[in-house]
Motif scaffolding. Structure first.
Motif, PDB file in Angstrom:
ATOM      1  N   LYS A 242       0.828  -1.206   0.000  1.00 11.43           N
ATOM      2  CA  LYS A 242       0.000   0.000   0.000  1.00 11.43           C
ATOM      3  C   LYS A 242       0.862   1.255   0.000  1.00 11.43           C
ATOM      4  O   LYS A 242       0.528   2.265  -0.630  1.00 11.43           O
ATOM      5  N   MET A 243       1.990   1.189   0.728  1.00 12.96           N
ATOM      6  CA  MET A 243       2.913   2.326   0.760  1.00 12.96           C
ATOM      7  C   MET A 243       3.489   2.598  -0.629  1.00 12.96           C
ATOM      8  O   MET A 243       3.627   3.748  -1.043  1.00 12.96           O
TER       9      MET A 243
ATOM     10  N   THR B 241      11.035  -0.211   6.400  1.00 17.09           N
ATOM     11  CA  THR B 241      12.116   0.773   6.412  1.00 17.09           C
ATOM     12  C   THR B 241      11.526   2.173   6.252  1.00 17.09           C
ATOM     13  O   THR B 241      10.352   2.335   5.902  1.00 17.09           O
ATOM     14  N   LEU B 242      12.357   3.176   6.496  1.00 21.06           N
ATOM     15  CA  LEU B 242      11.891   4.559   6.339  1.00 21.06           C
ATOM     16  C   LEU B 242      11.491   4.821   4.894  1.00 21.06           C
ATOM     17  O   LEU B 242      10.531   5.560   4.625  1.00 21.06           O
ATOM     18  N   SER B 243      12.207   4.211   3.944  1.00 18.26           N
ATOM     19  CA  SER B 243      11.887   4.388   2.527  1.00 18.26           C
ATOM     20  C   SER B 243      10.512   3.827   2.205  1.00 18.26           C
ATOM     21  O   SER B 243       9.754   4.425   1.435  1.00 18.26           O
ATOM     22  N   VAL B 244      10.183   2.682   2.786  1.00 19.88           N
ATOM     23  CA  VAL B 244       8.873   2.067   2.553  1.00 19.88           C
ATOM     24  C   VAL B 244       7.773   2.918   3.179  1.00 19.88           C
ATOM     25  O   VAL B 244       6.707   3.102   2.586  1.00 19.88           O
TER      26      VAL B 244
ATOM     27  N   PHE C 210       7.828   6.260   4.117  1.00 19.08           N
ATOM     28  CA  PHE C 210       7.695   7.669   3.713  1.00 19.08           C
ATOM     29  C   PHE C 210       8.045   7.939   2.254  1.00 19.08           C
ATOM     30  O   PHE C 210       7.908   9.060   1.784  1.00 19.08           O
ATOM     31  N   GLY C 211       8.513   6.922   1.541  1.00 19.40           N
ATOM     32  CA  GLY C 211       8.816   7.091   0.130  1.00 19.40           C
ATOM     33  C   GLY C 211      10.275   7.425  -0.135  1.00 19.40           C
ATOM     34  O   GLY C 211      11.019   7.860   0.756  1.00 19.40           O
TER      35      GLY C 211
END
Length: 352
Positions: free
Chosen positions: A40-41, A263-266, A268-269
């Protein structure tokens, strides 16, 4: 008839091979929920397959790829730099201590990155298919043998050195490596962004700096003189370790999301995480340039201020060229961060 050690090894390998297949019911439900959340992210942040056009598959031998050369070189440079910060004039005793330190550290580095590959095999099949375990060149037994052998050699060198700081550094690094990678309850810190970053920061910025510094001094941890360059190196590497911990997950976002690694990437992008890393790098190099005024000689001052100015400029110029939709482009910038990591360790001894 199998010996006890062979029986235990077979049981351990069987457990590792079935780690992702035979989990308890409650954990499977949790992972399924994380995977759905990760997907979903990706949709929410409009993240497409960043692995398209990937072109960074190394052609090195399998054992070299298994050791992750950029981390091996980073360990070698960091141990050398920290050791030089501890002494004013290297002598025969220094080089003997340095040899034991760097050899034991490299063996432990191989063990830690190898352990991570054992537990990340499924993720690496998506993110890093060129790694030996992910590609099938190595099986679990081969990987475990290399890991166990590396730990054994590392610890034997540590004990042979008769250096408490070196032994403590090796043991604590391995402990954090286990907590970061091993997939059992209360561990697997890499699944939590805060714990994962803390793990890398503690090892790279604190354990490596203080442990090898005390080893090079030939003293214990108590009563050591914290020189300016050591204090700054700890500060700088705290920031840089956060950047490495966050940025290493950006090119790997597809595999992490599919396996439910938050992870932060997952969460917040890619764009947001990239901007955070860029801001932290700018802060680190700005502080490095300002700290140059504390240098005791003009030569050291000019080397450090220009070194940090060049490092910061290279980061900003190359950041503008990064294609956030390309894993190859992101990976290239990540490798640039590591190259500047090496450069910074060359500068640290001059900050005195």
């Amino acid at each position: 008839m199998l010996t006890m050690s062979q029986s235990l090894q077979m049981r351990f390998v069987t457990v590792l091979d079935s780690t992702h297949e035979d989990r308890s019911t409650w954990k499977r439900f949790g992972e399924s929920d994380n995977r759905n959340r990760g997907k979903k992210m990706l949709v929410r942040h409009n993240i497409k397959n960043t692995s398209a056009g990937i072109s960074h598959e190394p052609s090195a031998p399998a054992l070299v790829r298994f050791s992750r050369p950029h981390t091996v070189f980073g360990t070698m440079v960091s141990v050398a730099s920290v050791s030089l910060m501890a002494v004013s004039a290297p002598n025969v005793i220094f080089f003997d201590m340095f040899g034991k330190a760097v050899c034991s550290a490299l063996c432990m580095n191989i063990a830690i990155v190898g352990l991570n590959q054992v537990y990340d095999r499924k993720i690496d099949m998506v993110n890093k298919p060129y790694l030996p375990l992910a590609s099938g060149e190595f099986n679990a037994s081969t990987a475990l043998f290399i890991i166990a052998f590396s730990v054994l050699i590392s610890m034997l060198l540590g004990v042979y050195s008769d250096s408490t700081p070196l032994i403590c550094t090796l043991v604590s690094s391995l402990a954090f490596g286990v907590m970061y990678s091993v997939d059992i309850r209360m561990l697997r810190w890499k699944e939590n962004p805060f714990l994962a970053t803390s793990c890398i920061l503690i090892v790279r910025a604190l354990i490596v700096q203080i442990g090898f510094y005390c080893h090079a001094l030939g003293s214990g941890f108590l009563g050591i003189e914290l020189r300016r360059n050591l204090i700054f190196s700890i500060f700088f590497m705290c920031i840089y370790s956060i950047v490495i911990a966050l940025f290493k997950d950006i090119p790997d976002i597809m595999g992490d999301a599919q396996e439910g690694i938050q992870t932060l990437s997952v969460q917040f992008g890619i764009s947001s995480t990239f901007q955070i890393c860029l801001l932290l790098l700018t802060l680190a190099y700005s502080c490095g340039a300002m700290f140059s005024k504390f240098c005791t000689t003009d030569v050291n001052f000019y080397i450090t201020i220009f070194g940090h100015a060049i490092g910061g400029s290279v980061i900003l110029l190359n950041a503008a060229k990064v294609d956030l939709s390309s894993s190859a482009s992101l990976h290239k910038f990540y490798m640039l961060i590591w190259k500047l990591f090496y450069l910074e360790y060359l500068l640290f001894p001059f900050l005195s």
